[in-house]
Design an enzyme around this catalytic site. Structure first.
Site, mmCIF file in Angstrom:
data_model
loop_
_atom_site.group_PDB
_atom_site.id
_atom_site.type_symbol
_atom_site.label_atom_id
_atom_site.label_comp_id
_atom_site.label_asym_id
_atom_site.label_seq_id
_atom_site.Cartn_x
_atom_site.Cartn_y
_atom_site.Cartn_z
ATOM 1 N N CYS A 63 -7.856 65.359 -26.350
ATOM 2 C CA CYS A 63 -9.210 65.457 -25.809
ATOM 3 C C CYS A 63 -9.156 66.329 -24.561
ATOM 4 O O CYS A 63 -8.244 66.211 -23.756
ATOM 5 C CB CYS A 63 -9.722 64.064 -25.429
ATOM 6 S SG CYS A 63 -11.323 64.127 -24.602
ATOM 7 N N SER A 89 -11.970 45.458 -29.075
ATOM 8 C CA SER A 89 -12.929 46.240 -29.862
ATOM 9 C C SER A 89 -12.793 46.055 -31.361
ATOM 10 O O SER A 89 -13.737 46.331 -32.106
ATOM 11 C CB SER A 89 -12.842 47.730 -29.533
ATOM 12 O OG SER A 89 -11.981 47.976 -28.488
ATOM 13 N N CYS A 111 -19.336 64.245 -30.553
ATOM 14 C CA CYS A 111 -18.048 64.932 -30.467
ATOM 15 C C CYS A 111 -17.060 64.165 -31.333
ATOM 16 O O CYS A 111 -16.969 62.940 -31.261
ATOM 17 C CB CYS A 111 -17.540 64.964 -29.021
ATOM 18 S SG CYS A 111 -15.891 65.707 -28.895
ATOM 19 N N GLY A 149 -11.800 52.319 -15.751
ATOM 20 C CA GLY A 149 -10.759 52.863 -14.886
ATOM 21 C C GLY A 149 -10.241 51.790 -13.966
ATOM 22 O O GLY A 149 -11.029 51.083 -13.331
ATOM 23 N N ASN A 166 -17.442 61.755 -13.716
ATOM 24 C CA ASN A 166 -16.690 61.343 -14.901
ATOM 25 C C ASN A 166 -16.665 62.537 -15.851
ATOM 26 O O ASN A 166 -17.719 63.028 -16.230
ATOM 27 C CB ASN A 166 -17.396 60.143 -15.556
ATOM 28 C CG ASN A 166 -16.766 59.725 -16.881
ATOM 29 O OD1 ASN A 166 -17.438 59.146 -17.728
ATOM 30 N ND2 ASN A 166 -15.502 59.994 -17.070
ATOM 31 N N GLY A 167 -15.474 62.979 -16.222
ATOM 32 C CA GLY A 167 -15.369 64.098 -17.153
ATOM 33 C C GLY A 167 -14.244 65.031 -16.763
ATOM 34 O O GLY A 167 -13.466 64.746 -15.854
ATOM 35 N N ASP A 210 -8.143 47.329 -36.394
ATOM 36 C CA ASP A 210 -7.968 47.862 -35.042
ATOM 37 C C ASP A 210 -8.955 49.011 -34.827
ATOM 38 O O ASP A 210 -9.429 49.615 -35.788
ATOM 39 C CB ASP A 210 -6.520 48.340 -34.838
ATOM 40 C CG ASP A 210 -6.098 48.272 -33.369
ATOM 41 O OD1 ASP A 210 -6.972 48.092 -32.499
ATOM 42 O OD2 ASP A 210 -4.899 48.412 -33.095
ATOM 43 N N ASP A 211 -9.254 49.301 -33.537
ATOM 44 C CA ASP A 211 -10.207 50.372 -33.281
ATOM 45 C C ASP A 211 -9.602 51.744 -33.519
ATOM 46 O O ASP A 211 -10.273 52.672 -33.935
ATOM 47 C CB ASP A 211 -10.756 50.269 -31.841
ATOM 48 C CG ASP A 211 -9.651 50.113 -30.838
ATOM 49 O OD1 ASP A 211 -8.974 51.117 -30.541
ATOM 50 O OD2 ASP A 211 -9.428 48.981 -30.357
ATOM 51 N N TYR A 257 -14.149 52.538 -28.815
ATOM 52 C CA TYR A 257 -13.220 51.787 -27.971
ATOM 53 C C TYR A 257 -13.611 51.684 -26.501
ATOM 54 O O TYR A 257 -13.533 50.608 -25.906
ATOM 55 C CB TYR A 257 -11.819 52.422 -28.091
ATOM 56 C CG TYR A 257 -10.797 51.866 -27.135
ATOM 57 C CD1 TYR A 257 -10.339 50.554 -27.245
ATOM 58 C CD2 TYR A 257 -10.289 52.652 -26.104
ATOM 59 C CE1 TYR A 257 -9.402 50.037 -26.364
ATOM 60 C CE2 TYR A 257 -9.349 52.148 -25.213
ATOM 61 C CZ TYR A 257 -8.917 50.839 -25.350
ATOM 62 O OH TYR A 257 -8.005 50.337 -24.469
ATOM 63 N N CYS A 272 -13.079 57.545 -16.154
ATOM 64 C CA CYS A 272 -13.835 57.125 -14.979
ATOM 65 C C CYS A 272 -15.132 56.424 -15.330
ATOM 66 O O CYS A 272 -15.678 56.606 -16.406
ATOM 67 C CB CYS A 272 -14.243 58.335 -14.136
ATOM 68 S SG CYS A 272 -12.873 59.324 -13.567
ATOM 69 N N CYS A 301 -11.120 64.848 -31.216
ATOM 70 C CA CYS A 301 -9.766 64.298 -31.347
ATOM 71 C C CYS A 301 -9.446 63.893 -32.786
ATOM 72 O O CYS A 301 -8.290 63.658 -33.130
ATOM 73 C CB CYS A 301 -9.553 63.133 -30.377
ATOM 74 S SG CYS A 301 -10.849 61.913 -30.451
HETATM 75 S S1 SF4 Z 1 -14.546 62.230 -29.328
HETATM 76 FE FE1 SF4 Z 1 -12.412 62.516 -28.805
HETATM 77 S S2 SF4 Z 1 -12.285 64.700 -28.157
HETATM 78 FE FE2 SF4 Z 1 -14.435 64.142 -28.094
HETATM 79 S S3 SF4 Z 1 -14.816 63.517 -25.998
HETATM 80 FE FE3 SF4 Z 1 -14.349 61.645 -27.164
HETATM 81 S S4 SF4 Z 1 -12.138 61.306 -26.915
HETATM 82 FE FE4 SF4 Z 1 -12.608 63.439 -26.314
#
Ligand code: SF4
Length: 472
Positions: free
Chosen positions: A399, A300, A451, A45, A119-120, A362-363, A259, A16, A454
């Protein structure tokens, strides 16, 4: 005839984008600024769009399925009266693609009305939903964002500020929230700051946006990012800021830089374009290969290819072209046609690559389908060697914070080693940036942490299970 989303299935998807505008002059209308803001957030989005505007304590909302330009025209924007407005663009998982989940969510109750754009993803949405349902509150959608709006509405008799802080203390997960009331606008960012949100100024008012490019789009002036755990209240008296949580480590989504975000945005003081150039330079340092040409997979991958070229002395060229007019939904009569569909979205400039040793940047690699097809069409166009370099580490984990990720079994790096993956893609070599390299590209330090869930499986907030949920 089937509708397929396969052309974009090989990417993670932002869920979003949010936008808010509060003008000090009650005679002015804010909806047109929200419209332009949303247009500039369209990359976040494409499935639904909506704007809610407030006038004299009443909130009117219009939303629908499709791009911002499909849902709104000059007349529909002009019908939304009021000097404050919130807007939302949404991408959704297949199961959640319906107008009921489109935002903003509006709740009308005895003491007033509110509209929420979120968003989230909340990690405790199911628990909160159950509690609200037990209290007799009904839901019209499966969205986490409706959980938030209903929780605020339930607490509203305590006053807006208290209702918001109580709500925010109760919800867990990732959120960049913009809430519109009859006479104020409120923004909040989760205590880790996972999803971006920033504040801007516009002639005679204030703006809130997922990305700074949306502030630029309405000729506004960037003021600052909303801090993790910060709540901002904007009304006719100005802007008030509150901190609603203990200081927790910042964990901004690193994929925003890889990305999702537009290259002309600056998120938490790190410019997205610069971070992509640096990622390419670091890739060049970590895994250079002898080649005649480096090309980026648009969009990207292009800045990273420039960076890689600079770092390794490899000539940079535009060997791959992307059609900007292929939407997410692609009509493909059968599987055989879909398999060949890469040449609809990406094509190769043959004279640029013929007879050359080519590095493509590639990203990310998610399912591997795009990379496999790109290798194939590059070889067909006469490339002598095809080497893949990727400016994010292998995506191995889902994620839980607002990004649509395929099931773990479909994440090709979860199932394969780098050498197996290289073989399966048909490339001459394959290398990913290291986690340390990605952090270096983002100028990470103790204050500026990210973070990486992923990539590493280590999440900033405890998560449970891999349940499918419709995200905000
Ligand atoms: S870094 Fe990866 S796991 Fe963390 S919020 Fe972004 S997409 Fe999600």
């Amino acid at each position: 005839m089937k509708f397929s989303t396969e052309l974009d299935d090989d990417k993670l998807h932002e869920e979003c984008g949010v936008f808010g505008v509060f003008l000090n002059d009650p005679a002015r209308d804010a909806a047109s600024l929200a419209y332009y803001g949303l247009l500039s957030l369209q990359h976040r989005g494409q499935e639904s769009a909506g704007i809610a505007a407030a006038r004299d304590g009443t909130i009117e909302c219009r939303k629908g399925m499709g791009l911002v330009g499909d849902v709104f025209n000059a007349d529909t924007v002009a019908q939304l009266k009021g000097s404050a407005a919130v807007g939302h663009v949404r991408y959704s998982t297949a199961g959640g693609s319906c107008v009921e989940n489109a935002q903003p969510f509006v709740s009308r109750f005895k003491l007033g009305s509110i509209a929420v754009a979120h968003n989230g993803t909340l990690t405790n949405a199911d628990v909160v939903r159950e509690l609200l349902e037990d209290a007799g509150i009904g839901f019209t959608s499966s969205s986490d964002s409706e959980v938030i709006v209903n929780l605020i509405a339930k607490n509203y008799k305590k006053g807006l500020e208290k209702a918001l802080t109580d709500t925010i203390k109760f919800i867990k997960g990732s959120y960049a929230l913009v809430v519109l009331t009859g006479d104020a606008m409120v923004a909040a960012r989760d205590p880790n700051g996972i999803r971006p949100l920033c504040l801007g100024k516009v002639d005679g008012g204030w703006i809130l946006a997922s990305e700074s490019c949306a502030i630029d789009a309405v000729d506004g002036e960037f003021v600052r990012d909303i801090e993790p755990g910060e709540l901002i209240l904007i009304n006719k008296d100005g802007v008030l800021s509150f901190s609603f949580s203990e200081k927790t480590p910042r964990a901004v989504c690193s994929f925003e830089y890889v990305y999702f975000a537009r290259p002309d945005s600056i998120i938490d003081k790190v410019d997205v374009y610069g971070s992509r150039i640096r990622a390419g330079e670091i890739l060049g340092r970590e895994s250079a290969v002898s080649a005649d040409l480096v090309v980026g997979v648009p969009d990207s991958g292009v800045p990273a290819a420039i960076g890689y070229g600079r770092a390794t002395g490899t000539l940079f060229g535009l060997g791959i072209v992307k059609s900007k007019y292929v939407g997410r939904t692609f009509i493909a009569p059968d599987q055989a046609v879909r398999e060949k569909a890469v040449s609809v979205k990406h094509n190769v400039i043959c004279r640029e690559v013929r007879g050359k040793r080519v590095v493509i940047i590639d990203d990310s690699i998610v399912r591997g389908t795009t990379s496999r097809r790109l290798v194939s069409i590059l070889r067909k166009a006469g490339a002598r060697e095809v080497h893949i370099r990727v400016c994010s580490p292998p995506v191995r984990f889902p994620c839980y914070f607002g990004i649509d990720t395929p099931h773990r079994k479909d994440l090709i790096s979860n199932e394969n080693s780098v050498s197996e993956l290289c073989k399966s893609l048909g490339a001459d070599s394959l290398a990913f940036i290291s986690v340390a390299g990605l952090l270096e590209s983002l100028d990470a330090n103790e204050e500026n942490s990210y973070c990486l869930g992923c990539f590493t499986g280590e999440y900033p907030i405890p998560v449970s299970g891999e349940e499918e949920r419709v995200r905000g």
